[in-house]
Design an enzyme around this catalytic site. Structure first.
Site, PDB file in Angstrom:
ATOM      1  N   HIS A 149      -9.473  -2.466   7.526  1.00  0.00           N
ATOM      2  CA  HIS A 149     -10.618  -1.541   7.435  1.00  0.00           C
ATOM      3  C   HIS A 149     -11.864  -2.197   8.024  1.00  0.00           C
ATOM      4  O   HIS A 149     -12.688  -1.526   8.641  1.00  0.00           O
ATOM      5  CB  HIS A 149     -10.898  -1.168   5.977  1.00  0.00           C
ATOM      6  CG  HIS A 149      -9.960  -0.157   5.401  1.00  0.00           C
ATOM      7  ND1 HIS A 149      -9.992   1.171   5.753  1.00  0.00           N
ATOM      8  CD2 HIS A 149      -8.966  -0.274   4.493  1.00  0.00           C
ATOM      9  CE1 HIS A 149      -9.055   1.832   5.069  1.00  0.00           C
ATOM     10  NE2 HIS A 149      -8.419   0.977   4.308  1.00  0.00           N
TER      11      HIS A 149
ATOM     12  N   ASP B 184       0.123  -4.573   2.271  1.00  0.00           N
ATOM     13  CA  ASP B 184      -0.655  -3.326   2.362  1.00  0.00           C
ATOM     14  C   ASP B 184      -1.399  -3.254   3.692  1.00  0.00           C
ATOM     15  O   ASP B 184      -2.184  -4.135   4.011  1.00  0.00           O
ATOM     16  CB  ASP B 184      -1.640  -3.241   1.195  1.00  0.00           C
ATOM     17  CG  ASP B 184      -2.110  -1.815   0.966  1.00  0.00           C
ATOM     18  OD1 ASP B 184      -2.638  -1.200   1.915  1.00  0.00           O
ATOM     19  OD2 ASP B 184      -1.961  -1.308  -0.162  1.00  0.00           O
TER      20      ASP B 184
ATOM     21  N   ASP C 113      -4.529  -0.878  -9.136  1.00  0.00           N
ATOM     22  CA  ASP C 113      -4.762  -0.226  -7.853  1.00  0.00           C
ATOM     23  C   ASP C 113      -3.491   0.547  -7.453  1.00  0.00           C
ATOM     24  O   ASP C 113      -2.425   0.333  -8.025  1.00  0.00           O
ATOM     25  CB  ASP C 113      -5.133  -1.289  -6.803  1.00  0.00           C
ATOM     26  CG  ASP C 113      -5.753  -0.666  -5.560  1.00  0.00           C
ATOM     27  OD1 ASP C 113      -6.539   0.290  -5.697  1.00  0.00           O
ATOM     28  OD2 ASP C 113      -5.445  -1.120  -4.441  1.00  0.00           O
TER      29      ASP C 113
ATOM     30  N   SER D 204      -2.593   4.598   0.344  1.00  0.00           N
ATOM     31  CA  SER D 204      -1.629   3.752  -0.372  1.00  0.00           C
ATOM     32  C   SER D 204      -1.019   4.486  -1.565  1.00  0.00           C
ATOM     33  O   SER D 204       0.109   4.190  -1.958  1.00  0.00           O
ATOM     34  CB  SER D 204      -2.307   2.476  -0.870  1.00  0.00           C
ATOM     35  OG  SER D 204      -2.772   1.719   0.211  1.00  0.00           O
TER      36      SER D 204
ATOM     37  N   ASP E 218      -4.846  -4.819   4.180  1.00  0.00           N
ATOM     38  CA  ASP E 218      -5.444  -3.493   4.380  1.00  0.00           C
ATOM     39  C   ASP E 218      -6.965  -3.560   4.482  1.00  0.00           C
ATOM     40  O   ASP E 218      -7.566  -2.963   5.380  1.00  0.00           O
ATOM     41  CB  ASP E 218      -5.039  -2.605   3.203  1.00  0.00           C
ATOM     42  CG  ASP E 218      -5.748  -1.264   3.203  1.00  0.00           C
ATOM     43  OD1 ASP E 218      -5.579  -0.506   4.171  1.00  0.00           O
ATOM     44  OD2 ASP E 218      -6.478  -0.985   2.230  1.00  0.00           O
TER      45      ASP E 218
ATOM     46  N   THR F 163      -1.115   0.686  -5.092  1.00  0.00           N
ATOM     47  CA  THR F 163       0.209   0.161  -4.729  1.00  0.00           C
ATOM     48  C   THR F 163       1.008  -0.363  -5.921  1.00  0.00           C
ATOM     49  O   THR F 163       2.188  -0.024  -6.058  1.00  0.00           O
ATOM     50  CB  THR F 163       0.069  -0.900  -3.619  1.00  0.00           C
ATOM     51  OG1 THR F 163      -0.606  -0.296  -2.522  1.00  0.00           O
ATOM     52  CG2 THR F 163       1.416  -1.417  -3.169  1.00  0.00           C
TER      53      THR F 163
ATOM     54  N   ASP G 167       2.872   0.052   3.374  1.00  0.00           N
ATOM     55  CA  ASP G 167       2.689   1.468   3.051  1.00  0.00           C
ATOM     56  C   ASP G 167       2.223   2.263   4.270  1.00  0.00           C
ATOM     57  O   ASP G 167       2.482   3.438   4.412  1.00  0.00           O
ATOM     58  CB  ASP G 167       1.717   1.627   1.873  1.00  0.00           C
ATOM     59  CG  ASP G 167       0.538   0.677   1.951  1.00  0.00           C
ATOM     60  OD1 ASP G 167       0.402  -0.076   2.946  1.00  0.00           O
ATOM     61  OD2 ASP G 167      -0.274   0.689   1.003  1.00  0.00           O
TER      62      ASP G 167
ATOM     63  N   GLU H  63       2.453  -7.508  -4.101  1.00  0.00           N
ATOM     64  CA  GLU H  63       1.657  -6.906  -3.030  1.00  0.00           C
ATOM     65  C   GLU H  63       0.641  -7.896  -2.474  1.00  0.00           C
ATOM     66  O   GLU H  63      -0.170  -8.452  -3.224  1.00  0.00           O
ATOM     67  CB  GLU H  63       0.891  -5.669  -3.532  1.00  0.00           C
ATOM     68  CG  GLU H  63       0.124  -5.002  -2.392  1.00  0.00           C
ATOM     69  CD  GLU H  63      -1.016  -4.081  -2.838  1.00  0.00           C
ATOM     70  OE1 GLU H  63      -1.393  -3.206  -2.056  1.00  0.00           O
ATOM     71  OE2 GLU H  63      -1.537  -4.240  -3.964  1.00  0.00           O
TER      72      GLU H  63
HETATM   73 ZN   LIG Z   1      -6.673   1.173   3.021  1.00  0.00          ZN
END
Ligand SMILES: [Zn+2]
Ligand SMILES: *[C@@H]1O[C@H](CO)[C@@H](O)[C@H](O)[C@H]1NC(C)=O
Ligand SMILES: *[C@@H]1O[C@H](CO)[C@@H](O)[C@H](O)[C@H]1NC(C)=O
Ligand SMILES: *[C@@H]1O[C@H](CO)[C@@H](O)[C@H](O)[C@H]1NC(C)=O
Ligand SMILES: *[C@@H]1O[C@H](CO)[C@@H](O)[C@H](O)[C@H]1NC(C)=O
Ligand SMILES: *[C@@H]1O[C@H](CO)[C@@H](O)[C@H](O)[C@H]1NC(C)=O
Ligand SMILES: *[C@@H]1O[C@H](CO)[C@@H](O)[C@H](O)[C@H]1NC(C)=O
Ligand SMILES: *[C@@H]1O[C@H](CO)[C@@H](O)[C@H](O)[C@H]1NC(C)=O
Ligand SMILES: *[C@@H]1O[C@H](CO)[C@@H](O)[C@H](O)[C@H]1NC(C)=O
Ligand SMILES: *[C@@H]1O[C@H](CO)[C@@H](O)[C@H](O)[C@H]1NC(C)=O
Length: 507
Positions: free
Chosen positions: A297, A47, A146, A95, A293, A148, A336, A288
């Site tokens: 961030h 991700d 979540d 996502s 990800d 994904t 993604d 995943e």
């Molecule tokens: Zn994100």
């Protein structure tokens, strides 16, 4: 006369061509691939892992393990193309929309979980494979409901409704019953109520219910995980929840407490292949590496690298399985979207020294900092930031007063207001990345194309994978993946769409 002979020749050449065409068609018939054969399908998502994230992890590993420049990641060995992922509502996807496109073959709006642009549930690959006799499963390092993982097995108008997604995952409200038979990851909070410290607004305890109903085998700690004996001692369906929401980052967590993604994957592969050894069909497993990800961030280079390397180790684990199994297996790995707009500016591997100095993520250090009690005592606060956060946490010895006060300003004299946590984490991350020579251009997702990786142990599947038009090589939009799955299985997404017309999509 001079014209006739060549003419005859032409005609016989044509006849010969037709003959050969028919001959090869007829001879090809017995090995026609459209007849479904037993298969396993494994889909991995890193991700938020973009192309520069892969490069950074590779460069860092070469630096830290003293490997030559041509030492590849496992991912690198299976690179096959790139994938574009804009959503229906934005050039920058989330996502949920990206996962929906991968799982259903349709672009939707950001936040939609396998629903179309009008908010109507649409069939997903995980469900369609289940209808065709596959046993399915998921392993992740975030909440199991979540975006994904959810898109392959469940539906909601908004990814925030994880409470209804968990009801679908365990089969209570899904018209086809439970789709996955093995669920391992975080998100335990979505299985019990706010009143008991969980996350469900309705205060139900799905954990207790599925155990009382005898519908799932439930585990939640290391000892119970170890009793699975790497997947040899698993009774499906299995629900394993090891964190309230996200797993901690790899850089912060203890394997003794949290079974890592490689271990989860090993259990899943062994359990699913054992469960399908006498079946007509194999399994579908969604894996995943969820928190690459999150590190993007937070612009957290050390955490990002460790998450990516755990993902790469997981791919190696999958490859080991694929080489050993005698079931035709196809593995696809992609992302993604990219997160963080990572730019690589270091010219020397030695710049990465500062990255190996870090002992924790900036998310973890931010929590520590917020927990520091003497925020009103400037001297004590500065000392804490310098010693505990910078030196012990980030491994930073070369610190300016200005850098200390920049961080102190966030928390001193009650300046901290909720919602600043991610800003503090980004500011801490910047201390490391500016020294390591990587820059982050965003704290959100970006629209850059991501890598597509695939391999199979069956030559005819490997050939399909490598086909630029009908396979996965070259450039593809994310909606092409379900088309590819359809070409190697006999899934019918429309049939699923009809069967799930009444599935609840909101709270
Ligand atoms: Zn994100
Ligand atoms: C979004 O969906 C609508 C409705 O199907 C369609 O008309 C539009 O072209 C789509 N836009 C994009 C960018 O996918
Ligand atoms: C457990 O069983 C009860 C009684 O059949 C049912 O009402 C409930 O929905 C079940 N719970 C779950 C989570 O499946
Ligand atoms: C669930 O519990 C929370 C916290 O105790 C409470 O505020 C809420 O009203 C409860 N919800 C329901 C549906 O009972
Ligand atoms: C297998 O799992 C059961 C619980 O489901 C446990 O009691 C048993 O000890 C396990 N066996 C092994 C060999 O770990
Ligand atoms: C497969 O599962 C059975 C029953 O759950 C178990 O006895 C056996 O050891 C498993 N075999 C492997 C190779 O995992
Ligand atoms: C990284 O840590 C070492 C000590 O382990 C220290 O000597 C070095 O200065 C640190 N790097 C930076 C940039 O602070
Ligand atoms: C110390 O940090 C500054 C940035 O604050 C940097 O310019 C300098 O090169 C660093 N020195 C060492 C030895 O890491
Ligand atoms: C000490 O901190 C609190 C918030 O934690 C703040 O309300 C108060 O004004 C501060 N006192 C001084 C003397 O700065
Ligand atoms: C990041 O660090 C660089 C170099 O010290 C500095 O110029 C920049 O302002 C910092 N950015 C943020 C968002 O803290």
């Amino acid at each position: 006369m001079a014209f006739i002979f060549p003419k005859i020749l032409n005609i016989s050449a044509l006849a010969l061509a037709v003959y050969f065409y028919l001959f090869t068609e007829i001879c090809a018939a017995p090995v026609d691939n459209s007849v479904p054969k037993k298969k396993n399908i494994i889909f991995l998502v890193g991700d938020g892992l973009g192309p520069s994230g892969v490069t950074l992890a590779r460069q860092y590993r070469q630096y830290s393990e003293n490997l030559p420049f041509n030492d590849y990641l496992e991912l690198d060995r299976h690179y096959i193309g790139t994938q574009g992922h804009r959503s229906n509502s934005s050039l920058i996807t989330d996502s949920a929309a990206a996962g929906t496109a991968l799982a259903t073959g349709k672009k939707t709006y950001n936040k939609g979980i396998s629903v179309d642009v009008n908010g109507k549930a649409i069939g997903a690959v995980g469900e369609a494979l289940k209808l065709k006799g596959y046993t399915t499963g998921l392993v992740v390092t975030t909440s199991v409901a979540d975006a994904t993982p959810a898109v392959w097995f469940s539906h909601a108008k908004n990814r925030a409704y994880q409470d209804i997604l968990t009801e679908q995952l365990v089969g209570e409200t899904h018209p086809l019953g439970h789709i996955p038979s093995l669920i391992i990851g975080g998100g335990r909070g979505w299985f019990y109520g706010l009143d008991e410290g969980g996350l469900r607004p309705d205060n139900r305890s799905l954990i207790e219910e599925v155990q009382q109903n005898g519908t799932w085998n439930y585990i939640e700690n290391r000892e119970q995980f170890d009793a699975l004996d790497e997947g040899k001692n698993v009774t499906l369906p299995l629900l394993g929840l090891f964190a309230e929401e996200d797993y901690p980052y790899r850089i912060d967590r203890e394997d003794s407490e949290y079974p890592n993604l490689v271990e989860q994957t090993r259990v899943a592969l062994n359990a699913l292949s054992n469960a399908t050894k006498d079946s007509d069909q194999g399994f579908f497993l969604l894996i995943e590496s969820s928190r690459i990800d999150h590190a993007g961030h937070a612009n957290d280079s050390p955490a990002h690298i460790q998450e990516t390397l755990e993902y790469d180790d997981t791919i190696a684990e999958v490859l080991k399985f694929v080489k050993e199994t005698d079931v035709d297996t196809v593995v696809v790995a992609t992302a993604d979207h990219e997160t963080g707009g990572l730019v690589l500016k270091s010219t020397q591997p030695s710049h990465f020294a500062i990255i190996s100095n870090a002992t924790h993520s900036t998310e973890y250090l931010t929590k520590e900092l917020i927990g520091f009690q003497e925020k009103n005592d400037t001297e004590a606060l500065n000392e804490y930031i310098r010693g505990e956060i910078f030196t012990n946490g980030l491994g930073l010895y070369n610190i300016t007063d200005d850098e200390v006060s920049r961080i102190a300003e966030y928390v001193e004299h009650g300046a901290l207001t909720t919602g600043k946590e991610s800003e503090i984490a980004v500011a801490l991350s910047n201390l490391t990345s500016s020294r390591a020579g990587n820059l982050w251009g965003s704290t959100d997702h970006t629209s850059v194309d991501v890598g597509l990786y695939a391999f199979s142990n069956a030559p005819y599947l490997q050939q399909k994978v490598e086909n630029i038009k009908s396979g996965l090589a070259g450039y593809h939009e994310n909606i092409d993946f379900s088309v590819f799955i359809k070409s190697i299985s006999d899934i019918d997404l429309d049939e699923v769409t009809e069967k799930i017309a009444d599935i609840p999509l909101t709270r």
